[in-house]
Design an enzyme around this catalytic site. Structure first.
Site, PDB file in Angstrom:
ATOM      1  N   LYS A   8       1.369   3.140   6.951  1.00 41.83           N
ATOM      2  CA  LYS A   8       1.963   2.471   5.789  1.00 41.83           C
ATOM      3  C   LYS A   8       1.485   3.070   4.473  1.00 41.83           C
ATOM      4  CE  LYS A   8      -1.826   0.000   4.535  1.00 41.83           C
ATOM      5  NZ  LYS A   8      -2.367  -0.318   3.185  1.00 41.83           N
ATOM      6  N   THR A  53       2.000  -2.938   0.427  1.00 43.19           N
ATOM      7  CA  THR A  53       1.545  -1.658  -0.120  1.00 43.19           C
ATOM      8  C   THR A  53       2.665  -0.916  -0.839  1.00 43.19           C
ATOM      9  OG1 THR A  53       0.099  -1.546   1.809  1.00 43.19           O
ATOM     10  CG2 THR A  53       0.209   0.399   0.449  1.00 43.19           C
TER      11      THR A  53
END
Length: 334
Positions: free
Chosen positions: A193, A250
């Site tokens: 990620k 994120t």
């Protein structure tokens, strides 16, 4: 509080996230030993109950004691591993004789080792093969966790009973832990990620719009799932907190170091100038290289990760790289 008997929790690594997890463990009623090689950090935590270098403004519990000696971690009931991914192996090798082989280890670092191409769990198993191992991952910003804002994470352990005990030991009123039996899936989500977040930051810096960012998050999740399944992870894990949840946070929040790095690149700032004087480094910078290397080894097509790696490490032109991604042949979404 957990209602569990107080335990001695060791935390290896006193950056922002390690310090926040020390605060979590203390809030759950445990005594905490927090290791750092930085003497100033240790001094500040012990004297002023604050990590002024990495987590300024967060008041820490007096139940947290900082140390520069790994020997002080010998008698811990649980050891949280929070050293940055590319340095964790060397720290463990240097301190392995001082770690009790029966002590459960909880990996809290996200990444893939560049040198070996190993997942963190695979690397740890080579260095400390006897220690039980779990993975803690999910959508978290350290300062919010340290300030006791509501947070939910995944704790993944192949041993269900151990996983339950670890969850009860660390869970508190603001830090909610969900159990999983899939440490590989939890680890893959956290590692990849960060790379996708850099791509989303580039989109923001280039002002390419929210549509493009949504597409990157979705197709980025597809890349995470492909790699996770290839390594033996479970799809449902990658759709949970440690996969889709962590990716969403994120890729959409300016607090994210990885997103901020990508945004700077999109605005035309060089990596060298952006990193100059910074004490923390976005994990996606190294993970882009190691994740791409792992994907190539497994013959998995991960075009977004590959593109980010080319931009960060091969001086690829951002506009040309975006054009190449958009020119890829059409295919079914599945």
């Amino acid at each position: 509080m957990t209602g569990q008997p107080a335990k001695k929790i060791g935390v290896l690594g006193a950056g922002a996230w390690g310090t926040a997890l020390a605060a979590v463990a203390a809030e759950a009623g445990n005594d905490v030993i927090l290791w750092s090689r930085n003497k100033d950090v240790v001094s500040d935590i012990n004297a002023d109950h604050e990590n002024k270098l990495y987590l300024k403004g967060a008041n820490l519990s007096p139940k947290i004691t900082a140390t520069t000696e790994t020997s002080n971690l010998q008698n811990c009931d649980v050891l949280l591993l929070v050293v940055p991914s590319q340095h964790l192996g060397s720290v463990l090798k240097a301190s392995k004789d001082q770690i009790n082989p029966n002590t459960p280890l909880v990996l809290c670092t996200k990444g893939v080792e560049i040198k070996s191409g190993l997942l963190m769990t695979e690397m740890i198993a080579e260095i400390l093969p006897k220690n039980p191992l779990a993975v803690l991952s999910g959508p978290t910003f350290a300062i919010e966790v340290a300030n006791k804002l509501p947070t939910a994470v995944t704790l993944a352990c192949a041993d269900e009973n151990l996983g339950k005990n670890l969850s009860l030991t660390l869970n508190n009123r603001s830090f909610r832990i969900y159990q999983s039996l899939d440490p590989i899936g939890a680890e893959i989500g956290g590692a990849v990620k960060n790379v996708i977040a850099i791509a989303c930051g580039i989109v923001e810096g280039k002002k390419l719009g929210d549509n493009a960012r949504a597409a990157l998050i979705t197709r980025g999740l597809s890349e995470i799932v492909k790699l996770g399944l290839a390594k033996g992870g479970r799809r449902e894990t990658l759709m949970g907190l440690s996969g889709m949840g962590d990716l969403t946070l994120t890729c959409t929040a300016t607090q994210s170091r990885n997103y901020a790095l990508g945004k700077a690149l999109g605005e035309g700032i060089s990596i060298e100038n952006y990193l100059k004087g910074r004490i923390t480094v976005a994990e996606g910078l190294s993970s882009s290289k190691s994740v791409t290397k792992l994907a190539q080894k497994l013959s998995i097509d991960m075009p977004i990760c590959h593109a980010v790696c080319d931009i960060l490490h091969n001086d690829a032109d951002i506009d040309a790289t975006i054009a190449q991604l958009l020119a890829r042949p059409q295919k079914a979404e599945a």
